[in-house]
Design an enzyme around this catalytic site. Structure first.
Site, PDB file in Angstrom:
ATOM      1  N   CYS A   1       0.832  -1.370   0.002  1.00  0.00           N
ATOM      2  CA  CYS A   1      -0.119  -0.048   0.077  1.00  0.00           C
ATOM      3  C   CYS A   1       0.790   1.181   0.072  1.00  0.00           C
ATOM      4  CB  CYS A   1      -1.066   0.092   1.189  1.00  0.00           C
ATOM      5  SG  CYS A   1      -2.340  -0.939   1.058  1.00  0.00           S
TER       6      CYS A   1
ATOM      7  N   ASP B   1     -16.255   4.354   0.729  1.00  0.00           N
ATOM      8  CA  ASP B   1     -16.312   3.026   1.391  1.00  0.00           C
ATOM      9  C   ASP B   1     -15.354   2.019   0.739  1.00  0.00           C
ATOM     10  OD1 ASP B   1     -17.205   1.151   3.223  1.00  0.00           O
ATOM     11  OD2 ASP B   1     -19.510   2.189   3.298  1.00  0.00           O
TER      12      ASP B   1
ATOM     13  N   ASP C   1     -11.630  -5.684   2.129  1.00  0.00           N
ATOM     14  CA  ASP C   1     -12.706  -5.031   1.933  1.00  0.00           C
ATOM     15  C   ASP C   1     -14.297  -5.679   1.872  1.00  0.00           C
ATOM     16  OD1 ASP C   1     -11.208  -2.866   1.211  1.00  0.00           O
ATOM     17  OD2 ASP C   1     -11.083  -3.500  -1.015  1.00  0.00           O
TER      18      ASP C   1
ATOM     19  N   GLY D   1      -8.760 -15.422 -13.821  1.00  0.00           N
ATOM     20  CA  GLY D   1      -7.928 -14.356 -13.659  1.00  0.00           C
ATOM     21  C   GLY D   1      -7.138 -13.864 -14.998  1.00  0.00           C
ATOM     22  N   HIS D   2      -6.111 -12.933 -15.009  1.00  0.00           N
ATOM     23  CA  HIS D   2      -5.430 -12.487 -15.836  1.00  0.00           C
ATOM     24  C   HIS D   2      -3.870 -12.451 -15.434  1.00  0.00           C
ATOM     25  CE1 HIS D   2      -4.331 -10.069 -19.309  1.00  0.00           C
ATOM     26  NE2 HIS D   2      -3.935  -9.109 -18.630  1.00  0.00           N
ATOM     27  N   SER D   3      -3.066 -12.702 -16.518  1.00  0.00           N
ATOM     28  CA  SER D   3      -1.489 -12.623 -16.023  1.00  0.00           C
ATOM     29  C   SER D   3      -0.989 -11.852 -17.410  1.00  0.00           C
ATOM     30  CB  SER D   3      -0.876 -14.089 -15.921  1.00  0.00           C
ATOM     31  OG  SER D   3      -1.002 -14.881 -17.348  1.00  0.00           O
TER      32      SER D   3
ATOM     33  N   ASP E   1     -11.407  -1.533   6.712  1.00  0.00           N
ATOM     34  CA  ASP E   1     -10.251  -1.947   7.044  1.00  0.00           C
ATOM     35  C   ASP E   1      -9.165  -0.931   6.762  1.00  0.00           C
ATOM     36  OD1 ASP E   1     -10.640  -1.951   4.448  1.00  0.00           O
ATOM     37  OD2 ASP E   1      -9.275  -3.765   3.868  1.00  0.00           O
TER      38      ASP E   1
END
Length: 719
Positions: free
Chosen positions: A399, A429, A469, A519-521, A604
Site C-alpha cells: 500500500c 467506502d 474490503d 484471472g489474468h496474467s 479495514d
C-alpha cells in the site's frame, strides 16, 4: 540505470549456514544475470556459532550473534523463504517445504549444519535444551538467566563445545546473585579431542570457574528438576543442555543422495552424487579428504561454492576445494580469556581472547556493514519536479505504492453518478454493493506491488488484503479473480511462479469460503499481485457512514507495516521484525468480521493509514473521533524506525489527504498516517458491547485494542 535481465534459471540455497551466508554476500556484489536466487531457512536470522559462548557468558548482545538473512537476501537480490525443508525430489528437481507449494530448482546447494540426537534421550525432548539449533538455544538461555531461584545447570557432552558452554554459563551466573551450580557430564573422557596440553588448561579453567566435571557417566533420563545417571546418582538441574550426539538431519536419508554416516557425500567440486546438488559445511562429508566437523571449513568452502554454482549455471569451469590439514582452534574459557591450539601446542590468556574477538567481529562485520542501496540519480537536465518525485529512496511496495488519498478522491469525484438501481455505493467506502436477483453482493478489487520476492508470502498478503474490503462490510467472501504481473522470465519459470502463486491464492480463498473463478496474467519489470473479490450479505452491509456518537473504536491488528517495509527495502529493518510484520499481515480477518457483526461502522485500515481511515468514518458519519494515541497497538520495531526518521514514500500524501487531524505529532504521530497493507479492521461498536467484543476478539487470537471513541464535532483528535 541498473539493467535488469529476464530470469531463466532457478538457484536454490537450502539453509543459512556460514557457506551460504558468505556466498549470498558475494552474489550481491557479483550476481549472475538471468538467475533467480532463493534461500530457504526456518528463521529470519542465522546465529554465528563462533560467538555463542561469548553471548552466553555475557560478552556479546543477542543482535551481535545473528546474521540477518532478511537483510542479506535483500542485498543479494534473493527471495527468502522462511520454512524448514523436509525433502528433495531429485527426479522432479523440487524441494518440499511444509505449509507451502514445493519449490523448483535447476541447481541447489545444501548448508543446513547438524542437529542433535539428544531428543532420543528419555525426558530430554520435554525438559532439555539442545545446543543446536543455536537460535532457540540462545532464546531459552536468555530466559533462564533472567529467572529467579537456584541456577542449577547440567551440560551433557564433554567435548570442546560442551566445555565452552559450561564455562560461559558459569561465568555469566557468577555475575548474578543467584546460587549457581554447573556440571559437565561425559560418558567417557572429557575433551578427548583436545591436545594433552590443551585438555589440562581447559580442565583447570573449569575448576577455577567452579564447573564440576563428571566423566565415565551414562545419562539415563532427564527430568524437569534433575538428571538421572545410570549408576543411580541424580544431579539437580533447572537448565539441562545437550551438547553431545551431533547427527545429520533425518530428511537427508530420504533424498536418494549418496551419504556417509548420514552426511551428504561430496567430491572436490562440492557436488553430491547428483551433479545439480551441492553441499557444504557440517552436513557434508568430504569424500576426497575427510575432515572433522568445524565451521572453519564451511567458511573456506564459500568462494569455491560460489564459483562452482556460477560455472554450473553458465557452462564455466569448476574449481576444486582442498581443506587445510590443520587449523587454529580458539576456545573460549568463560571470561575474556581463550585458549589457542594448533600443531599439537596450546596457549591461553586474555590476549588470545582479544584475538578471537577480533576474528569473530571481523567475520560478522561482513554481514553487518553491507553496501547501501544507491538512490536513483537525476540527469543534469530534467523536467521540473522530477527530483522531488523520485525522492531520496526507492518507491515502497504494498500500500506504500498506492496513489495518495487526495489524488484518488479528486479523480473519483469527477466520475458521473450511476443511475442503475441495482448498484449502490457509499462514497469512500470499501466496496460497492450490487443487487442480483434479490441477493445483495459486494464487489471490490485491489492489487499490490510486491515488497517481498517470495511469491507465496506476497500472494497470501495480497489475498488477505483484497478480502479485507469484503470482511469490512460484514459480507461473506464468495468468489475471486486473480491478476498477476510477473517479472520477465522464461516459460519454465513463468509456470513455476504461477503454480506457487495460484496454489497460495487458492488456499487463502478456500479458507475464507471463496472460490477462484479465473484471472489474468502478464509480464512487466516487477511482480504485482491482485484480486477482484465478491461477497454475499445476509444482513445490511456495514458501511463507514453508520457510526454513532459514543461508539467505541476497536482496532484488530497493530499498525506499522508501511515503515517496516520501507526500512526493509533500505536494509534498515531487523529480520525478526520483518518476519513478525509478515505474520501480522497474513492473519485473516474473517473471524474478526463475524465477531464485529453488530458494528455500526467498519473499514479495514490500509493505504490511507489509521488517521485517514478514521477520518473517512468521521466524514461519512458526520462525527469526530477522539483517539488515544498511546492505546494504538504498534508492530514491534515500528516506533524505533519512525524515531530514526524512516517513513513510507506515501506518508506525506497521507498527511496531506487526511483532512482535519489534530495531535498526531512526532514519530508516534507519523505512524498514525503510516500506510498499512492487509491491516486490521477498524470498527465503531456500541459502548455497551465493547468490552465483550474486545474479549471475544482477543480470545480468537487477534491483538485487538480499544483505541478511542466517536464524539460530536469535526475531524480526528489524537490525545
Amino acid at each position: 540505470m541498473k539493467q535488469t535481465y529476464p530470469l531463466t534459471r532457478d538457484l536454490v540455497l537450502i539453509g543459512g549456514g556460514h557457506s551460504h551466508a558468505l556466498m549470498l554476500r558475494q552474489w550481491g556484489m557479483q550476481p549472475l544475470p538471468g538467475v533467480r536466487l532463493t534461500v530457504i531457512d526456518p528463521a529470519p536470522t542465522a546465529a554465528y556459532s563462533g560467538m555463542l559462548p561469548g553471548y552466553v557468558a555475557g560478552h556479546y548482545g543477542r543482535d551481535d550473534l545473528d546474521i540477518d538473512l532478511v537483510k542479506l537476501a535483500r542485498f543479494a537480490g534473493a527471495r527468502l523463504v522462511m520454512g524448514a525443508v523436509d525433502g528433495i525430489d531429485l527426479a522432479a528437481r523440487r524441494i518440499s517445504v511444509p505449509g507451502r507449494p514445493s519449490i523448483a530448482y535447476d541447481v541447489a546447494a545444501i548448508d543446513i549444519g547438524i542437529t542433535s540426537s539428544m531428543p532420543a534421550l528419555p525426558g530430554f525432548a520435554e525438559h532439555g535444551v539442545p545446543a543446536k539449533p543455536l537460535t532457540p538455544f540462545a532464546r531459552k538461555w536468555a530466559a533462564f538467566l533472567e529467572a529467579d531461584g537456584p541456577a542449577q545447570v547440567v551440560v551433557i557432552g564433554g567435548g570442546v563445545a560442551g566445555a565452552e558452554l559450561a564455562m560461559a554459563m558459569a561465568h555469566a551466573l557468577a555475575q548474578s546473585t543467584r546460587e549457581a551450580e554447573v556440571r559437565l557430564i561425559d560418558r567417557s573422557r572429557a575433551l578427548k579431542e583436545a591436545t594433552p596440553s590443551g585438555r589440562r588448561k581447559v580442565l583447570a579453567a573449569m575448576r577455577d570457574l567452579g564447573v564440576e566435571v563428571i566423566e565415565e557417566a551414562q545419562v539415563e533420563r532427564v527430568e524437569a528438576d534433575h538428571v538421572a545417571l545410570s549408576d543411580g546418582r541424580t544431579l539437580p538441574s533447572r537448565f539441562t543442555v545437550g551438547a553431545a550426539g551431533a547427527q545429520p538431519h533425518d530428511w537427508l536419508a530420504k533424498t536418494g543422495l549418496d551419504l556417509h554416516d548420514g552426511f551428504i557425500t561430496v567430491g572436490e567440486t562440492l557436488q553430491s552424487s547428483d551433479p545439480s546438488v551441492f553441499a557444504t559445511g557440517d552436513c557434508a562429508h568430504l569424500s576426497h579428504d575427510p575432515r572433522p566437523k568445524a565451521g572453519v571449513y564451511a567458511v573456506r568452502q564459500a568462494p569455491v561454492l560460489h564459483d562452482n554454482l556460477v560455472a554450473t549455471l553458465s557452462g564455466g569451469t569448476m574449481q576444486s576445494y582442498w581443506p587445510q590439514k590443520d587449523y587454529l582452534k580458539l576456545i573460549s574459557l568463560g571470561g575474556k580469556r581463550a585458549l589457542a591450539e594448533k600443531w599439537g601446542r596450546a596457549f591461553s590468556g586474555p590476549l588470545l581472547w582479544r584475538w578471537k574477538d577480533h576474528i569473530d567481529l571481523a567475520f560478522m562485520t561482513k554481514f553487518k556493514e553491507l553496501p547501501k542501496m544507491e538512490a536513483v540519480s537525476v540527469p543534469r537536465t530534467a523536467a521540473d519536479g522530477l527530483a522531488e518525485i523520485l525522492g531520496a529512496k526507492p518507491m515502497c511496495g504494498g500500500c506504500g505504492a498506492k496513489v495518495g488519498r487526495g489524488a484518488l478522491r479528486g479523480a473519483l469525484a469527477a466520475l458521473p453518478k450511476s443511475d442503475r438501481a441495482d448498484v449502490e455505493a457509499v462514497p469512500g467506502d470499501d466496496a460497492a454493493m450490487l443487487r442480483v436477483g434479490g441477493q445483495r453482493q459486494v464487489i471490490s478489487t485491489d492489487h499490490l506491488r510486491a515488497f517481498t520476492d517470495d511469491p507465496v508470502v506476497m500472494t497470501r498478503i495480497a489475498a488477505i488484503h483484497a478480502l479485507g474490503d469484503v470482511w469490512a462490510m460484514g459480507a461473506t467472501p464468495q468468489a475471486a479473480t486473480a491478476t498477476v504481473i510477473l517479472p520477465r522470465m522464461s516459460a519454465d519459470l513463468q509456470e513455476r511462479s504461477l503454480a506457487e502463486i495460484m496454489a497460495a491464492a487458492a488456499e487463502v480463498m478456500s479458507d475464507a469460503g471463496a472460490a477462484i473463478v479465473g484471472g489474468h496474467s502478464s509480464m512487466s519489470d516487477e511482480m504485482t499481485i491482485g484480486f477482484t473479490v465478491t461477497g454475499l450479505c445476509d444482513a445490511d452491509p456495514i458501511t463507514i457512514a453508520g457510526a454513532k456518537e459514543g461508539d467505541v473504536l476497536i482496532l484488530t491488528k497493530p499498525i506499522g507495516s508501511g515503515v517496516i517495509m520501507a526500512a526493509e527495502m533500505a536494509g534498515e529493518a531487523r529480520g525478526d521484525i520483518v518476519a513478525e510484520a509478515f505474520a501480522s499481515m497474513v492473519q485473516p480477518q474473517g473471524a474478526a468480521s463475524r465477531i464485529l457483526a453488530n458494528a455500526h461502522a467498519m473499514t479495514d485500515v490500509t493505504g490511507f493509514g489509521l488517521a485517514g481511515h478514521v477520518a473517512g468514518i468521521c466524514e461519512a458519519s458526520g462525527l469526530s473521533a477522539a483517539v488515544d494515541i498511546a492505546a494504538v497497538p504498534l508492530m514491534e520495531g515500528a516506533l524505533e524506525l519512525s524515531e530514526a526518521g524512516i517513513g513510507s514514500t506515501l506518508l506525506p500524501d497521507n498527511k496531506a489527504g487526511a483532512g482535519v487531524v489534530i495531535g498526531a505529532i512526532g514519530p508516534r504521530g507519523d505512524l498514525m498516517f503510516d500506510p498499512q497493507t492487509a491491516g486490521g479492521l477498524l470498527a465503531c461498536v456500541p459502548q455497551t458491547e465493547a468490552a465483550a467484543i474486545l474479549t471475544a476478539l482477543q480470545e480468537a487470537g487477534y491483538p485487538a485494542a480499544r483505541i478511542g471513541q466517536m464524539v460530536a464535532g469535526v475531524g480526528v483528535r489524537f490525545r
